[in-house]
Design a protein around this motif. Structure first.
Motif, PDB file in Angstrom:
ATOM      1  N   UNK A  87     129.297  85.789 -10.028  1.00 47.97           N
ATOM      2  CA  UNK A  87     128.058  85.141  -9.581  1.00 47.97           C
ATOM      3  C   UNK A  87     128.265  83.690  -9.158  1.00 47.97           C
ATOM      4  N   UNK A  88     129.471  83.157  -9.307  1.00 52.00           N
ATOM      5  CA  UNK A  88     129.745  81.764  -8.955  1.00 52.00           C
ATOM      6  C   UNK A  88     130.204  81.643  -7.503  1.00 52.00           C
ATOM      7  N   UNK A  89     130.110  80.443  -6.926  1.00 48.35           N
ATOM      8  CA  UNK A  89     130.568  80.263  -5.537  1.00 48.35           C
ATOM      9  C   UNK A  89     132.007  80.718  -5.359  1.00 48.35           C
ATOM     10  N   UNK A  90     132.230  81.489  -4.328  1.00 42.97           N
ATOM     11  CA  UNK A  90     133.556  82.043  -4.000  1.00 42.97           C
ATOM     12  C   UNK A  90     134.121  82.938  -5.100  1.00 42.97           C
ATOM     13  N   UNK A  91     133.281  83.322  -6.058  1.00 42.45           N
ATOM     14  CA  UNK A  91     133.678  84.236  -7.134  1.00 42.45           C
ATOM     15  C   UNK A  91     134.922  83.723  -7.868  1.00 42.45           C
ATOM     16  N   UNK A  92     134.863  82.453  -8.245  1.00 47.18           N
ATOM     17  CA  UNK A  92     135.995  81.846  -8.926  1.00 47.18           C
ATOM     18  C   UNK A  92     135.499  80.919 -10.029  1.00 47.18           C
ATOM     19  N   UNK A  93     136.257  80.833 -11.112  1.00 46.75           N
ATOM     20  CA  UNK A  93     135.975  79.905 -12.196  1.00 46.75           C
ATOM     21  C   UNK A  93     137.265  79.235 -12.632  1.00 46.75           C
ATOM     22  N   UNK A  94     137.137  78.237 -13.502  1.00 44.29           N
ATOM     23  CA  UNK A  94     138.305  77.472 -13.950  1.00 44.29           C
ATOM     24  C   UNK A  94     138.176  77.178 -15.437  1.00 44.29           C
ATOM     25  N   UNK A  95     139.215  77.509 -16.189  1.00 40.21           N
ATOM     26  CA  UNK A  95     139.280  77.245 -17.624  1.00 40.21           C
ATOM     27  C   UNK A  95     139.959  75.900 -17.854  1.00 40.21           C
ATOM     28  N   UNK A  96     139.361  75.094 -18.709  1.00 43.84           N
ATOM     29  CA  UNK A  96     139.941  73.792 -19.061  1.00 43.84           C
ATOM     30  C   UNK A  96     140.103  73.730 -20.581  1.00 43.84           C
ATOM     31  N   UNK A  97     141.330  73.503 -21.054  1.00 39.21           N
ATOM     32  CA  UNK A  97     141.584  73.311 -22.484  1.00 39.21           C
ATOM     33  C   UNK A  97     142.500  72.111 -22.661  1.00 39.21           C
ATOM     34  N   UNK A  98     142.626  71.671 -23.924  1.00 38.10           N
ATOM     35  CA  UNK A  98     143.593  70.612 -24.201  1.00 38.10           C
ATOM     36  C   UNK A  98     144.683  71.157 -25.118  1.00 38.10           C
ATOM     37  N   UNK A  99     145.605  70.284 -25.504  1.00 48.03           N
ATOM     38  CA  UNK A  99     146.825  70.741 -26.183  1.00 48.03           C
ATOM     39  C   UNK A  99     146.545  71.368 -27.545  1.00 48.03           C
TER      40      UNK A  99
ATOM     41  N   UNK B 163     151.065  84.300 -16.790  1.00 51.98           N
ATOM     42  CA  UNK B 163     151.435  83.176 -15.936  1.00 51.98           C
ATOM     43  C   UNK B 163     151.149  81.890 -16.712  1.00 51.98           C
ATOM     44  N   UNK B 164     152.066  80.944 -16.742  1.00 56.18           N
ATOM     45  CA  UNK B 164     151.813  79.710 -17.497  1.00 56.18           C
ATOM     46  C   UNK B 164     150.658  78.921 -16.892  1.00 56.18           C
ATOM     47  N   UNK B 165     149.903  78.192 -17.715  1.00 57.62           N
ATOM     48  CA  UNK B 165     148.787  77.396 -17.177  1.00 57.62           C
ATOM     49  C   UNK B 165     149.289  76.198 -16.404  1.00 57.62           C
ATOM     50  N   UNK B 166     148.421  75.671 -15.552  1.00 60.35           N
ATOM     51  CA  UNK B 166     148.690  74.375 -14.940  1.00 60.35           C
ATOM     52  C   UNK B 166     148.580  73.311 -16.015  1.00 60.35           C
ATOM     53  N   UNK B 167     149.370  72.260 -15.891  1.00 64.28           N
ATOM     54  CA  UNK B 167     149.480  71.252 -16.943  1.00 64.28           C
ATOM     55  C   UNK B 167     149.469  69.861 -16.330  1.00 64.28           C
ATOM     56  N   UNK B 168     148.679  68.957 -16.922  1.00 61.55           N
ATOM     57  CA  UNK B 168     148.629  67.577 -16.426  1.00 61.55           C
ATOM     58  C   UNK B 168     148.298  66.645 -17.578  1.00 61.55           C
ATOM     59  N   UNK B 169     148.691  65.397 -17.434  1.00 58.51           N
ATOM     60  CA  UNK B 169     148.437  64.418 -18.491  1.00 58.51           C
ATOM     61  C   UNK B 169     147.032  63.854 -18.442  1.00 58.51           C
ATOM     62  N   UNK B 170     146.371  63.968 -17.310  1.00 56.24           N
ATOM     63  CA  UNK B 170     144.989  63.494 -17.201  1.00 56.24           C
ATOM     64  C   UNK B 170     144.118  64.578 -16.586  1.00 56.24           C
TER      65      UNK B 170
END
Length: 461
Positions: A295-307, A318-325
């Motif tokens: 039901x979301x635009x372009x049928x896509x969502x994004x999960x955000x977690x911290x360490x 598949x490993x998650x994307x990783x960034x310091x900020x």
């Protein structure tokens, strides 16, 4: 073909195998027609992991007890009451006797997996997963004299009045016809026919991924419905989960599922949250996220977690994307950085006391003052590095199917079809009006496969 078979079983997964073995043990000569090549036999069953089972005390790998009312309440919650209670309770009650039957037919079990699947009381896990279960059943079926033809695509069942006269299929480049005494359809839903999905859902379906076998295209289902066999279910209802957006279009399987949602926030392409990530334990809620993402635009969502949340769920394929900020993570995920930082900041500010955090049960650690709320496992996302996954809708199987009675028998508006039964995903819509409960598809397939095999053998004999 000149051979005469008592029973033709269409399909090669769990339900088909349970039906074939049961019928063979009753003395019937059984032929399985499996569309897939041998290495891909088993349909969606080869991607499964467990079987939801009622039990009155410890049973096999299962601990404690899981009674009929608890089981039924769990099902009612995920389906919002959209179920045939009589058939649902039939499946639940018979599941207890299925587990020892499965062991007798070659299935081995192991203790429950850890992570967000806290299912040691409710679900029995297959040692080696669904592929091992499928292989064990094929070995047992072979010893019982069941014949199997692979790459045998059924194209037509001739319905004449109240019985199936013949079955047409293609095999080794030729069209063949058999005239079995009875037929069991266990060939799944139509989810791999993306044109049919698009007709049901509209253009958003073009962005869906198909978790399971590419061979479940609903050919037999459509053929029977066109001839007036009674249907059940809504073509837009299905078992759809949120899976890793990097998964292949077809056949990614269960390993592409992401179990991190309860410990995350989930945003859309505008970096906005859209649902309570902590509504319930994951086995009761993972199957709603496919529709939410759809039901979301372009049928896509994004999960955000911290360490601090990275090791609380089963590892992803598949490993998650990783960034310091968060800003760097947003750039990697093509999200608006300022908006994501604002969404996370607002979420963090809404989090309260986290001392009661408990990752494997409802802990009441919740937010206050934001919409949507997060009602469990709500901890601030503050500890770098930060991790992200993209989510897409992954369809497992569709719920539009063949309507059956308690004997797994199909019918038309004029009455039962004397020699046609159905089992598994192709009739699961008789019980699942919407939503899904972890392991319940295998329960339906096992229970109704055994019923169909018994009834078809009784008829043939």
């Amino acid at each position: 073909m000149t051979e005469q078979y008592d029973i033709a079983v269409i399909g090669g997964g769990n339900a088909a195998l349970c039906a074939a073995m049961t019928a063979a043990e009753a003395g019937a000569r059984v032929l399985i027609l499996e569309t897939a090549p041998k290495p891909y036999r088993g349909g969606n069953s080869r991607h499964t992991r467990n079987f939801r089972c009622m039990h009155s005390g410890p049973l096999g790998p299962l601990v404690e007890d899981y009674g009929e009312e608890d089981y039924f309440a769990d099902l009612m919650k995920v389906t919002d009451g959209k179920t045939d209670e009589h058939l649902a309770r039939l499946a639940i009650r018979q599941s207890e006797q299925c587990l020892p039957w499965m062991q007798e037919h070659g299935v081995r079990f192991q203790p429950s997996l850890s992570g967000t699947l806290s299912l040691g009381r409710t679900n029995a896990f297959f040692m080696g997963g669904g592929k091992s279960l499928v292989n064990a059943y094929y070995r047992t079926a072979d010893t019982l004299g069941v014949e199997v033809k692979y790459e045998a695509a059924v194209t037509h069942l001739e319905l004449n009045g109240d019985r199936i006269e013949w079955v047409d299929f293609t095999h080794q480049g030729k069209t063949q016809r058999i005239t079995p005494t009875a037929v069991i359809v266990a060939s799944g839903g139509f989810q791999a026919d993306t044109d049919w999905l698009t007709r049901a859902w509209g253009d958003p379906a073009k962005n869906f991924l198909i978790r399971g076998t590419p061979y479940n295209r609903g050919v037999v289902l459509a053929d029977l419905l066109d001839q007036g066999v009674q249907s059940i279910g809504d073509p837009t209802q299905c078992h759809a989960v949120a899976i890793d957006g990097r998964a292949p279009k077809f056949d990614g399987g269960i390993v592409t599922r992401l179990d991190c949602v309860p410990f995350s926030i989930v945003v859309n392409k505008n970096a906005e949250r859209f649902y309570d990530e902590g509504e319930d334990v994951w086995p009761k809620r993972y199957a709603i996220w496919g529709r939410l993402v759809a039901a979301q635009p372009d049928q896509v969502g994004y999960v955000i977690i911290d360490s601090k949340s990275l090791n609380l769920f089963m590892p992803s394929v598949f490993p998650p994307l990783k960034a310091d900020t968060l800003e760097d993570l947003a750039q990697m995920m093509d999200l608006p950085g300022d908006k994501l930082a604002e969404t996370v900041a607002n979420f963090n500010a809404a989090c309260g006391d986290t001392s009661g955090f408990h990752p494997t049960e409802l802990d009441g650690v919740s937010t206050s003052g934001i919409k949507p709320p997060k009602t469990n496992w709500a901890r601030p996302i503050t500890e770098p590095p930060f991790y992200g996954y993209s989510l897409r809708t992954g369809v497992t199987f569709t719920y539009l199917g063949l309507k059956v009675d308690e004997n797994a028998q199909c019918g038309t508006d004029k009455g039962p079809i004397r020699n046609l039964w159905a089992a598994g995903e192709t009739m699961a819509g008789s019980i699942l009006g919407q939503g899904y409960l972890a392991g319940f598809g295998m329960t339906i397939g096992t229970v109704f496969g055994r019923i169909a095999g018994r009834e078809a053998a009784d008829y043939a004999n």
